[in-house]
Write a protein that holds these residues in place. Structure first.
Motif, mmCIF file in Angstrom:
data_model
loop_
_atom_site.group_PDB
_atom_site.id
_atom_site.type_symbol
_atom_site.label_atom_id
_atom_site.label_comp_id
_atom_site.label_asym_id
_atom_site.label_seq_id
_atom_site.Cartn_x
_atom_site.Cartn_y
_atom_site.Cartn_z
ATOM 1 N N UNK A 165 0.840 -1.209 0.000
ATOM 2 C CA UNK A 165 0.000 0.000 0.000
ATOM 3 C C UNK A 165 0.868 1.250 0.000
ATOM 4 N N UNK A 166 1.985 1.219 0.715
ATOM 5 C CA UNK A 166 2.907 2.355 0.691
ATOM 6 C C UNK A 166 3.443 2.584 -0.722
ATOM 7 N N UNK A 167 3.823 1.504 -1.386
ATOM 8 C CA UNK A 167 4.337 1.622 -2.750
ATOM 9 C C UNK A 167 3.259 2.125 -3.712
ATOM 10 N N UNK A 168 2.022 1.665 -3.505
ATOM 11 C CA UNK A 168 0.917 2.123 -4.349
ATOM 12 C C UNK A 168 0.682 3.617 -4.155
ATOM 13 N N UNK A 169 0.624 4.061 -2.903
ATOM 14 C CA UNK A 169 0.419 5.477 -2.628
ATOM 15 C C UNK A 169 1.534 6.310 -3.245
ATOM 16 N N UNK A 170 2.764 5.828 -3.123
ATOM 17 C CA UNK A 170 3.918 6.517 -3.702
ATOM 18 C C UNK A 170 3.794 6.612 -5.225
ATOM 19 N N UNK A 171 3.446 5.508 -5.875
ATOM 20 C CA UNK A 171 3.342 5.498 -7.342
ATOM 21 C C UNK A 171 2.262 6.461 -7.830
ATOM 22 N N UNK A 172 1.141 6.527 -7.109
ATOM 23 C CA UNK A 172 0.060 7.441 -7.510
ATOM 24 C C UNK A 172 0.488 8.892 -7.266
ATOM 25 N N UNK A 173 1.256 9.130 -6.187
ATOM 26 C CA UNK A 173 1.802 10.474 -5.947
ATOM 27 C C UNK A 173 2.721 10.903 -7.092
ATOM 28 N N UNK A 174 3.566 9.981 -7.547
ATOM 29 C CA UNK A 174 4.476 10.288 -8.653
ATOM 30 C C UNK A 174 3.688 10.585 -9.924
ATOM 31 N N UNK A 175 2.630 9.819 -10.178
ATOM 32 C CA UNK A 175 1.783 10.074 -11.351
ATOM 33 C C UNK A 175 1.191 11.477 -11.281
#
Length: 654
Positions: A230-240
């Protein structure tokens, strides 16, 4: 004066760092000696020395900052990542990431700046190298709660990320390496960007064990695995979100070109063509596609009502990674609002333009898309639009797709939704929605997004099932809006409604009645113009008493609206076709109160401007305004010759 050969200096430096190794000197002295002798020429020898895992665990973390600023140090830094104390090295890597903006590149010859890469490129290369180290380091740490280390790493990486192609590729590599889900790489059809990925391409057997290991095996608590994902998902969406806010993706404009090919000007290069042919633009599409594929790998691979509820019902979330220290589980890790909107926009865009197999949202303009617009723009709309241009464009792109697929409203029309509680002037959802779109049309920094928002606002205005509500929207825009461009849009929408009503004329059309015949449209009667004529063609006698500077300022602010009003007058009075929508005596009264004083004022200011510009430097803005006023004057002359206006003048003389 004799000059020592560089090779001699290099040999001395290599000898110094070899001969001073502990226990000959203590750790701090040895670090000082290394720092004093660092240069690209000594890096191979230093890497050999760092193969001593015990020594690298002692000093490796202290070398990170100096090495990353030295060209060609990637091999040494990889060795430190594999052999150094992973906890200490991670902290130093994160600290170095935060200092990248202040670091200065080093080289053999400080007096030869042409040999040093531009600062921005150097920063990018350092960022890529440090992220490669982080992937190795996180795999080496054996702790009960790896998510605590991961949260800090992702927070720092996100705050130091700049949305360039190389940095974005490094971020994608990092998340792929840390997520543990390795799927075959998809062939890129657009980009040739490729960055080093030492965790995937290097030799993991060289990794030293964690000297402070808290667990002896590789088994992780399932809740920890879920938390990290979930941390990685949140990070990836932040980068997007960051990438789409800082790179013009032209999603809305390209959708408009796709939906309206007849509007494309022949011979002019379209945005669709530009994104197919320009390498830089190709890479933008490719980078976003990689990020979306990464998000899909992390589990966000379908649209759900829960996702919509999270981003439309809660307060906007801009930096969810900043609040992860107190997260007790994956459900406490939020996704950024703007990133989720960008994700949905890419889904509908790529489904339409690339014929991609992406999820499409189960939503309508009303109420779901309206709720998204309201959530993003309800607090300081201008600031939000200007600071997050990608998010507001994504909202417009989603709206265009919803309209094109006839997702207007699933619920029966409610004509009187009035949040203010006033029963006198009910405000419909359509009016509120159009108002929010016009804010994007006003404040967005990119012209093609402003045009797209205006086009969408017109589509939704025309889709409104209530003609009374349409009149309220038009009156509100023309009477109360201070922006001439939006008032001009309202006139355009009115003309389109009149034309559309004429395609299915009612039996009562052409009569004096202001009410439509049963089954007919209000816009085929005089009622709309009876309601709007005094805001479209207001009394202009006031301009005759204005000072020259006041008149010039008035015209500068209102030219788009005035020109559209004149064009609308030509539409109405150039033939008898639209006589049935004109209120009684409208031609004579409009000519007297609006046309004559405005025409005289425009002629006077044009003459004055030409006289003043003859002997002065012509300012571009003044020339542009004079050109607009010339067009306005020519159109007013055409209106004066129009059939209806001539008839009005003859009637006056009679």
């Amino acid at each position: 004066m004799a000059t020592e050969l560089p090779s001699v200096d290099s040999e001395k430096a290599i000898a110094a760092i070899r001969d001073a190794r502990p226990p000959v000197t203590d750790r701090f002295t040895y670090l000082t000696i290394i720092e004093a002798n660092l240069s690209p020429a000594v890096l191979p020898a230093l890497d050999e020395i760092l193969q001593d895992a015990e020594l690298t665990q002692e000093i490796g973390w202290d070398l990170v900052f100096n090495l990353v600023n030295l060209p060609g140090s990637e091999t040494c830094l990889e060795t430190i990542a594999r052999l150094g104390n992973p906890r200490e090295v991670i902290l130093k890597v994160l600290e170095t990431l935060e200092l990248l903006d202040t670091a200065t590149p080093q080289g053999d010859d400080e007096d030869a700046p042409t040999t040093v890469l531009p600062q921005v490129v150097m920063k990018e290369k350092k960022f890529v190298t440090l992220l490669g180290m982080l992937a190795i380091l996180h795999h080496r740490i054996k702790t009960k709660y790896p998510s605590r280390f991961l949260a800090q790493t992702l927070r720092t990486v996100f705050h130091t990320y700049t949305p360039t192609p190389e940095a974005t590729a490094a971020v994608v590599n990092l998340v792929h390496n840390l997520s543990g889900r390795q799927r075959p790489a998809l062939p890129s059809r657009k980009s040739s960007i490729n960055v080093a990925n030492p965790d995937q391409d290097g030799d993991a057997s060289k990794n030293a064990p964690d000297p402070e290991a808290e667990v002896k095996d590789n088994k992780e608590d399932p809740s920890e695995v879920a938390m990290q994902r979930k941390l990685l998902l949140s990070f990836a969406v932040c980068v997007l979100e960051t990438y789409t806010n800082q790179n013009d993706m032209a999603w809305a404009a390209r959708l408009l070109e796709f939906y309206n090919p007849e509007r494309v000007v022949p011979g002019r290069r379209t945005l669709m063509a530009s994104f197919r042919e320009d390498q830089q633009l190709l890479e933008r599409d490719d980078n976003v596609g990689r990020l979306v594929a990464l998000i899909k790998d992390l589990g966000l691979d379908s649209y759900s009502k829960q996702l919509l509820a999270e981003i439309s019902e809660n307060a906007p979330i801009k930096d969810p990674l900043a609040a992860t220290d107190d997260a007790a589980g994956p459900n406490d890790v939020a996704l950024p609002t703007g990133g989720c909107i960008a994700l949905i926009a890419y889904w509908v865009f790529s489904t339409t333009i690339f014929d991609a197999d992406q999820p499409t949202p189960d939503m309508n303009i009303l109420p779901e898309h309206f709720a998204l617009l309201e959530k993003v723009l309800e607090d300081d709309a201008e600031g939000q639009i200007r600071s997050s241009p990608g998010t507001s464009e994504a909202l417009v792109a989603i709206g265009l797709w919803l309209h094109a697929n006839n997702h207007i409203s699933a619920a029966p029309y409610n004509p009187e939704i009035n949040p203010s509680g006033s029963e006198d002037e009910p405000t419909s959802e359509f009016m509120q929605y159009v108002h929010l779109l016009t804010l994007v049309a006003l404040y967005h920094p990119r012209l093609h997004v402003r045009n797209s928002a205006t086009m969408l606002a017109g589509h939704i205005f025309h889709a409104n099932p209530s003609e009374d509500d349409k009149l309220r929207i038009l009156y509100d825009l023309i009477e109360n809006c201070t922006f001439a461009s939006l008032k001009a849009c309202a006139i355009t929408w009115l003309r389109e409604e009149i034309i559309d009503a004429s395609k299915t004329p009612s039996p009562g059309a052409g009569t004096a009645s202001s009410a439509p015949a049963p089954g007919g449209s209000t816009f085929s009667t005089p009622q709309p113009l009876d309601t709007l004529q005094y805001v479209i063609f207001p009394n202009m006698n006031v301009v005759s008493s204005m000072e020259a500077f006041e008149l010039l300022d008035f015209l500068r602010q209102n030219v788009p609206f005035l020109l559209q009003a004149v064009n609308f007058g030509l539409f109405l009075w150039s033939s008898s076709k639209w006589k049935h929508v004109l209120p009684a005596n409208a031609d004579a009264t409009v000519k007297e109160r609006w046309f004559r004083p405005l025409s005289e004022a425009v002629d006077a200011i044009r003459t004055a401007m030409r006289g003043s510009l003859k002997n002065e430097d012509e300012v571009e803005e003044a020339r542009s305004l004079l050109g607009d006023l010339d067009v306005l004057g020519e159109r007013m002359m055409a209106l004066a010759d129009a059939e209806g206006f001539k008839a009005a003048e003859e009637a006056d003389r009679a």
